[in-house]
Design a protein around this motif. Structure first.
Motif, PDB file in Angstrom:
ATOM      1  N   PHE A 170       3.984  -2.086  -2.228  1.00  0.00           N
ATOM      2  CA  PHE A 170       3.705  -3.422  -1.691  1.00  0.00           C
ATOM      3  C   PHE A 170       2.793  -4.106  -2.704  1.00  0.00           C
ATOM      4  O   PHE A 170       1.655  -3.672  -2.927  1.00  0.00           O
ATOM      5  CB  PHE A 170       3.023  -3.312  -0.328  1.00  0.00           C
ATOM      6  CG  PHE A 170       2.940  -4.605   0.427  1.00  0.00           C
ATOM      7  CD1 PHE A 170       4.084  -5.319   0.750  1.00  0.00           C
ATOM      8  CD2 PHE A 170       1.714  -5.107   0.857  1.00  0.00           C
ATOM      9  CE1 PHE A 170       4.016  -6.506   1.461  1.00  0.00           C
ATOM     10  CE2 PHE A 170       1.635  -6.291   1.574  1.00  0.00           C
ATOM     11  CZ  PHE A 170       2.793  -6.995   1.880  1.00  0.00           C
ATOM     12  N   SER A 171       3.300  -5.140  -3.364  1.00  0.00           N
ATOM     13  CA  SER A 171       2.557  -5.794  -4.449  1.00  0.00           C
ATOM     14  C   SER A 171       1.832  -7.025  -3.921  1.00  0.00           C
ATOM     15  O   SER A 171       2.435  -7.905  -3.291  1.00  0.00           O
ATOM     16  CB  SER A 171       3.515  -6.189  -5.574  1.00  0.00           C
ATOM     17  OG  SER A 171       4.111  -5.031  -6.133  1.00  0.00           O
ATOM     18  N   VAL A 172       0.517  -7.076  -4.209  1.00  0.00           N
ATOM     19  CA  VAL A 172      -0.326  -8.163  -3.696  1.00  0.00           C
ATOM     20  C   VAL A 172      -1.264  -8.650  -4.799  1.00  0.00           C
ATOM     21  O   VAL A 172      -1.477  -7.979  -5.815  1.00  0.00           O
ATOM     22  CB  VAL A 172      -1.172  -7.691  -2.488  1.00  0.00           C
ATOM     23  CG1 VAL A 172      -0.287  -7.362  -1.297  1.00  0.00           C
ATOM     24  CG2 VAL A 172      -2.027  -6.482  -2.872  1.00  0.00           C
ATOM     25  N   ASN A 173      -1.813  -9.835  -4.581  1.00  0.00           N
ATOM     26  CA  ASN A 173      -2.845 -10.348  -5.476  1.00  0.00           C
ATOM     27  C   ASN A 173      -4.038  -9.394  -5.479  1.00  0.00           C
ATOM     28  O   ASN A 173      -4.364  -8.779  -4.469  1.00  0.00           O
ATOM     29  CB  ASN A 173      -3.284 -11.739  -4.998  1.00  0.00           C
ATOM     30  CG  ASN A 173      -4.309 -12.374  -5.916  1.00  0.00           C
ATOM     31  OD1 ASN A 173      -5.494 -12.061  -5.835  1.00  0.00           O
ATOM     32  ND2 ASN A 173      -3.858 -13.266  -6.763  1.00  0.00           N
ATOM     33  N   LYS A 174      -4.718  -9.271  -6.606  1.00  0.00           N
ATOM     34  CA  LYS A 174      -5.821  -8.316  -6.726  1.00  0.00           C
ATOM     35  C   LYS A 174      -7.010  -8.643  -5.827  1.00  0.00           C
ATOM     36  O   LYS A 174      -7.882  -7.799  -5.608  1.00  0.00           O
ATOM     37  CB  LYS A 174      -6.264  -8.212  -8.182  1.00  0.00           C
ATOM     38  CG  LYS A 174      -5.260  -7.451  -9.042  1.00  0.00           C
ATOM     39  CD  LYS A 174      -5.761  -7.242 -10.456  1.00  0.00           C
ATOM     40  CE  LYS A 174      -4.761  -6.393 -11.251  1.00  0.00           C
ATOM     41  NZ  LYS A 174      -5.212  -6.189 -12.656  1.00  0.00           N
ATOM     42  N   ARG A 253      -2.329 -10.473 -12.412  1.00  0.00           N
ATOM     43  CA  ARG A 253      -2.928 -10.955 -11.166  1.00  0.00           C
ATOM     44  C   ARG A 253      -2.558 -10.064  -9.982  1.00  0.00           C
ATOM     45  O   ARG A 253      -3.141 -10.187  -8.904  1.00  0.00           O
ATOM     46  CB  ARG A 253      -2.468 -12.384 -10.881  1.00  0.00           C
ATOM     47  CG  ARG A 253      -2.892 -13.396 -11.930  1.00  0.00           C
ATOM     48  CD  ARG A 253      -2.195 -14.739 -11.710  1.00  0.00           C
ATOM     49  NE  ARG A 253      -0.751 -14.643 -11.930  1.00  0.00           N
ATOM     50  CZ  ARG A 253       0.110 -15.653 -11.741  1.00  0.00           C
ATOM     51  NH1 ARG A 253      -0.362 -16.828 -11.304  1.00  0.00           N
ATOM     52  NH2 ARG A 253       1.397 -15.487 -11.976  1.00  0.00           N
ATOM     53  N   LEU A 254      -1.560  -9.178 -10.183  1.00  0.00           N
ATOM     54  CA  LEU A 254      -1.010  -8.400  -9.077  1.00  0.00           C
ATOM     55  C   LEU A 254      -1.353  -6.920  -9.175  1.00  0.00           C
ATOM     56  O   LEU A 254      -1.577  -6.380 -10.264  1.00  0.00           O
ATOM     57  CB  LEU A 254       0.514  -8.553  -9.042  1.00  0.00           C
ATOM     58  CG  LEU A 254       1.058  -9.953  -8.745  1.00  0.00           C
ATOM     59  CD1 LEU A 254       2.558  -9.989  -8.936  1.00  0.00           C
ATOM     60  CD2 LEU A 254       0.694 -10.363  -7.319  1.00  0.00           C
ATOM     61  N   LYS A 255      -1.366  -6.276  -8.023  1.00  0.00           N
ATOM     62  CA  LYS A 255      -1.494  -4.823  -7.962  1.00  0.00           C
ATOM     63  C   LYS A 255      -0.439  -4.279  -7.002  1.00  0.00           C
ATOM     64  O   LYS A 255      -0.223  -4.840  -5.920  1.00  0.00           O
ATOM     65  CB  LYS A 255      -2.890  -4.400  -7.479  1.00  0.00           C
ATOM     66  CG  LYS A 255      -3.028  -2.883  -7.383  1.00  0.00           C
ATOM     67  CD  LYS A 255      -4.407  -2.463  -6.913  1.00  0.00           C
ATOM     68  CE  LYS A 255      -4.476  -0.939  -6.791  1.00  0.00           C
ATOM     69  NZ  LYS A 255      -5.810  -0.484  -6.324  1.00  0.00           N
ATOM     70  N   SER A 256       0.208  -3.180  -7.398  1.00  0.00           N
ATOM     71  CA  SER A 256       1.199  -2.530  -6.544  1.00  0.00           C
ATOM     72  C   SER A 256       0.561  -1.351  -5.831  1.00  0.00           C
ATOM     73  O   SER A 256       0.004  -0.452  -6.472  1.00  0.00           O
ATOM     74  CB  SER A 256       2.388  -2.050  -7.379  1.00  0.00           C
ATOM     75  OG  SER A 256       3.148  -3.147  -7.837  1.00  0.00           O
ATOM     76  N   VAL A 257       0.649  -1.356  -4.511  1.00  0.00           N
ATOM     77  CA  VAL A 257       0.068  -0.309  -3.678  1.00  0.00           C
ATOM     78  C   VAL A 257       1.211   0.537  -3.100  1.00  0.00           C
ATOM     79  O   VAL A 257       2.130  -0.005  -2.471  1.00  0.00           O
ATOM     80  CB  VAL A 257      -0.766  -0.919  -2.531  1.00  0.00           C
ATOM     81  CG1 VAL A 257      -1.417   0.182  -1.705  1.00  0.00           C
ATOM     82  CG2 VAL A 257      -1.805  -1.884  -3.082  1.00  0.00           C
TER      83      VAL A 257
END
Length: 293
Positions: A170-174, A253-257
């Protein structure tokens, strides 16, 4: 009869043309020769081996049993000659060729092809960014040689090979609360805004599977027409998306969790026309993608 006769390429070519076209006149036209020249080649071949190859009835000809056996051999001979031509042409292209590549998103183009570019610096690569439908049409019309996409093709004349696989994320803004974690469980996603692609039937099918697996409803999702817009929306903190790490890795700008309780995999595919599957240049490209070296 000539001792130790040897069939010539010209004789075999004339025989093959007559057998395939069904007549001396048609064969002469096909070969760009006069009809007497073709007749002479067949006559010399029959005389040389003391074998009748054709039954002549008026202007039409039919193969004798010996002629049918020879046609089987000439078919193999000329097929091998054609394969040799394609092989040598393809090898020559390895030194100074060009590979036209279509990608469904720009993020796939350069990271994916880096290994090939390093190994074959003389091959010129050109790129186009196309949606899945256009990408497949370009392959079918031979406007591009290969395509790299997050979805496989379902067309019979196209083949898809998986070249990368990774767990669902699930990729979201940092700055998003979930960005503080490396892993989450599916129930932690339910209360968050979800961003999905709307104009890609294959991607929509994958997304539907993900939503069902995670027990999420489509009503909670925001839809954007293509992957690039989905990435930009997520980067601007409008929600999270199920794109792979490879798809968003260029955007800092994104991080994948990782979604810890999901066994769904996101894959990346190399797609090509079936007629190009075994050409050396494309095989070399495929090997550069899957090689462990």
């Amino acid at each position: 009869m000539v001792q130790n006769p040897t069939i010539t390429h010209t004789q075999l070519k004339a025989f093959h043309a007559v057998a395939k076209t069904g007549g001396f006149t048609a064969a002469a036209k096909f070969l760009g020769l006069t009809q007497p020249a073709v007749t002479q080649q067949i006559k010399s071949l029959e005389t040389q081996y003391g074998a009748e190859l054709f039954k002549r009835v008026g202007k039409s000809v039919t193969l004798t049993s010996t002629g049918s056996l020879l046609l089987n051999l000439s078919d193999r001979y000329f097929n091998i000659a054609e394969e040799a031509h394609h092989l040598l042409t393809s090898i020559m292209q390895m030194k100074s060729g060009r590979l036209r590549i279509a990608c469904d998103i720009a993020a796939r183009a350069f990271p994916t092809t880096a290994s090939f570019r390093n190994k074959y610096p003389d091959i010129k690569l050109s790129f186009s960014i196309e949606d899945q439908t256009t990408l497949e049409t370009s392959l079918q019309d031979f406007l591009v040689d290969i395509a790299i996409s997050g979805s496989p093709s379902s067309h019979d004349d196209l083949v898809s090979f998986p070249i990368a696989e990774e767990p669902l994320t699930f990729s979201v803004n940092k700055s998003h609360p979930l960005a503080n974690y490396n892993e989450v469980i599916s129930s932690e996603i339910g209360s968050n805004d979800i961003i999905l692609v709307s104009d890609n039937p294959l991607e929509e099918s994958i997304q539907k599977t993900i939503l069902q697996h995670l027990k999420l409803t489509e009503n909670t999702a925001q839809y954007y027409p293509n992957t690039d817009m989905v990435i930009e929306a997520a980067a601007n903190n409008l929600g999270g998306t199920f794109l792979s790490r490879r798809e968003i890795m260029h955007d800092k700008r994104l991080k994948s969790v990782r979604i810890n309780d999901s066994d769904i995999k996101r894959r990346e595919y190399l797609i090509m026309h079936r007629s190009k599957e075994n050409t050396p240049l494309i095989e070399a490209f495929y090997q550069s993608l899957v090689s462990k070296d």
